[in-house]
Design a protein around this motif. Sequence first.
Motif, mmCIF file in Angstrom:
data_model
loop_
_atom_site.group_PDB
_atom_site.id
_atom_site.type_symbol
_atom_site.label_atom_id
_atom_site.label_comp_id
_atom_site.label_asym_id
_atom_site.label_seq_id
_atom_site.Cartn_x
_atom_site.Cartn_y
_atom_site.Cartn_z
ATOM 1 N N ARG A 179 15.120 81.338 68.134
ATOM 2 C CA ARG A 179 15.551 82.576 68.251
ATOM 3 C C ARG A 179 16.482 82.818 69.398
ATOM 4 N N VAL A 180 17.515 83.511 69.042
ATOM 5 C CA VAL A 180 18.512 84.000 70.003
ATOM 6 C C VAL A 180 17.882 84.191 71.516
ATOM 7 N N SER A 181 17.072 85.155 71.563
ATOM 8 C CA SER A 181 16.173 85.397 72.778
ATOM 9 C C SER A 181 15.706 84.263 73.239
ATOM 10 N N GLU A 182 15.151 83.108 72.602
ATOM 11 C CA GLU A 182 14.337 81.772 73.051
ATOM 12 C C GLU A 182 15.711 81.135 73.825
ATOM 13 N N ALA A 183 16.737 81.212 73.278
ATOM 14 C CA ALA A 183 17.918 80.346 73.370
ATOM 15 C C ALA A 183 18.348 80.747 75.012
ATOM 16 N N VAL A 184 18.697 81.942 75.119
ATOM 17 C CA VAL A 184 19.308 82.435 76.325
ATOM 18 C C VAL A 184 18.278 82.472 77.520
ATOM 19 N N GLN A 185 17.037 82.210 77.103
ATOM 20 C CA GLN A 185 15.773 82.147 78.324
ATOM 21 C C GLN A 185 15.654 80.590 78.642
ATOM 22 N N LEU A 186 16.367 79.772 77.933
ATOM 23 C CA LEU A 186 16.203 78.354 78.305
ATOM 24 C C LEU A 186 16.712 77.886 79.809
ATOM 25 N N ASP A 187 15.989 77.013 80.440
ATOM 26 C CA ASP A 187 16.401 76.716 81.717
ATOM 27 C C ASP A 187 16.848 75.091 81.634
ATOM 28 N N VAL A 188 17.613 74.641 82.329
ATOM 29 C CA VAL A 188 18.129 73.040 82.311
ATOM 30 C C VAL A 188 16.910 72.169 82.217
ATOM 31 N N ARG B 97 29.551 77.192 89.131
ATOM 32 C CA ARG B 97 30.348 77.403 90.236
ATOM 33 C C ARG B 97 30.955 78.866 90.403
ATOM 34 N N ARG B 98 31.215 79.498 89.310
ATOM 35 C CA ARG B 98 31.798 80.966 89.372
ATOM 36 C C ARG B 98 30.769 81.855 89.756
ATOM 37 N N GLY B 99 29.554 81.627 89.761
ATOM 38 C CA GLY B 99 28.496 82.548 89.999
ATOM 39 C C GLY B 99 27.348 82.050 90.959
ATOM 40 N N ARG B 100 26.363 83.045 90.890
ATOM 41 C CA ARG B 100 25.253 82.582 91.819
ATOM 42 C C ARG B 100 24.529 81.492 91.062
ATOM 43 N N ALA B 101 23.823 80.592 92.139
ATOM 44 C CA ALA B 101 22.875 79.462 91.502
ATOM 45 C C ALA B 101 21.781 80.053 90.478
ATOM 46 N N THR B 102 21.790 79.487 89.401
ATOM 47 C CA THR B 102 20.569 80.027 88.500
ATOM 48 C C THR B 102 20.189 78.792 87.465
ATOM 49 N N PRO B 103 18.741 78.652 87.176
ATOM 50 C CA PRO B 103 18.657 77.445 86.312
ATOM 51 C C PRO B 103 18.754 77.628 84.837
ATOM 52 N N ARG B 104 19.254 78.714 84.514
ATOM 53 C CA ARG B 104 19.254 79.199 83.297
ATOM 54 C C ARG B 104 20.505 78.050 82.576
ATOM 55 N N LEU B 105 20.098 77.502 81.211
ATOM 56 C CA LEU B 105 20.939 76.601 80.647
ATOM 57 C C LEU B 105 22.207 77.238 80.231
ATOM 58 N N PHE B 106 22.344 78.406 79.527
ATOM 59 C CA PHE B 106 23.563 78.909 79.297
ATOM 60 C C PHE B 106 24.052 79.948 80.047
ATOM 61 N N LEU B 107 25.407 79.873 80.291
ATOM 62 C CA LEU B 107 26.075 80.889 81.407
ATOM 63 C C LEU B 107 27.061 81.436 81.068
ATOM 64 N N GLY B 108 27.436 82.788 81.224
ATOM 65 C CA GLY B 108 28.762 83.354 81.060
ATOM 66 C C GLY B 108 29.723 82.975 81.529
ATOM 67 N N ALA B 109 30.992 83.602 81.459
ATOM 68 C CA ALA B 109 32.182 83.056 81.894
ATOM 69 C C ALA B 109 32.376 83.232 83.402
ATOM 70 N N ARG B 110 31.335 84.222 84.044
ATOM 71 C CA ARG B 110 31.473 84.474 85.540
ATOM 72 C C ARG B 110 30.218 83.755 86.105
ATOM 73 N N GLY B 111 29.553 82.849 85.432
ATOM 74 C CA GLY B 111 28.601 82.055 85.868
ATOM 75 C C GLY B 111 27.050 82.923 85.877
ATOM 76 N N ALA B 112 26.880 84.032 85.523
ATOM 77 C CA ALA B 112 25.660 84.752 85.171
ATOM 78 C C ALA B 112 24.979 84.282 84.085
#
Length: 307
Positions: free
Chosen positions: A157-166, A210-225
């Motif tokens: 599910r899309v919700s599962e994918a965006v919750q993935l961590d590295v 590098r563009r945002g704050r450190a996060t374990p999330r796998l998929f990041l936005g263009a600004r790093g969030a």
Amino acid sequence: MTPDRAVNAYLRHITIERGLSDHTVAAYRRDLGIYREWLGARGVTDLTDVTVELIAEFAAERAREQPAPAASSLARLQSSVRGLHRFLVQEGLQEGDPSRALQPPRAPRRLPKALTIAQVEQLLDAAGPAPGAAQPGDEVGLRDRALLELLYATGARVSEAVQLDVDDVAHPAVLRLRGKGAKERIVPVGSYAQAALGAYLTRARPELSRRGRATPRLFLGARGAPLSRQSAWLVIQQAAERAKLTAHVSPHTLRHSFATHLLQGGADVRVVQELLGHASVTTTQIYTHVSVEALRDVYATSHPRAR
């Protein structure tokens, strides 16, 4: 117990004890907010005063609203109300369940729409560059290609994918997904998705991070969030527009296509059930109807005496 206190206690229960997703809890909160306001307008300040007749009146009024609500929306609303009163009975806060006789409308059975294999390939190609063709500055394109490849390869599910961590991609050939009710499942990842994820992790994610704050999330936005569900939905929509697909493409389309193509390829329905994370095989069996419909179409257009 007042409606406010009862609803808040129930929402805490489904969040903490049942572990329902934020999206599901938000839907319950909206539905029970409607119910709470309706009771308040009738001067009901204690849920022990709610009767079978009162709940029947609430359901009837909702069904008569204009424009007419979808059967699925009515069913979900009534399910929320029944869940609240069952919870109160289980907790000893209410003697009887006044919602026990409430019969939700039966939503029409709609078969999920799946893309053809060729359409999926068009969509993936339009999402971003292939792993070996990426150039500097293609970070977002590599991310989009990895996201869509992963959705199709795993049926997530899309919700599962965006919750993935590295860390959930510790082994390139398998992925750990967290589904509804915080249930975990391990799913295989095909070679195309492996290549796309590998390119994203090595050539795109470090720059996005590098563009945002450190996060374990796998998929990041263009600004790093962390990438949101809404942003992932836009990624799919934009890829569909670039691919010039006339078929409707929604966030669930790749999941539907994953299941349908597996069954068409001979996979057992119970294996597909495990991969999709369905609690019951009955939910998965809707995809077998899709495959049957496809067989009928082929028969109708190919057999000389089909019609």
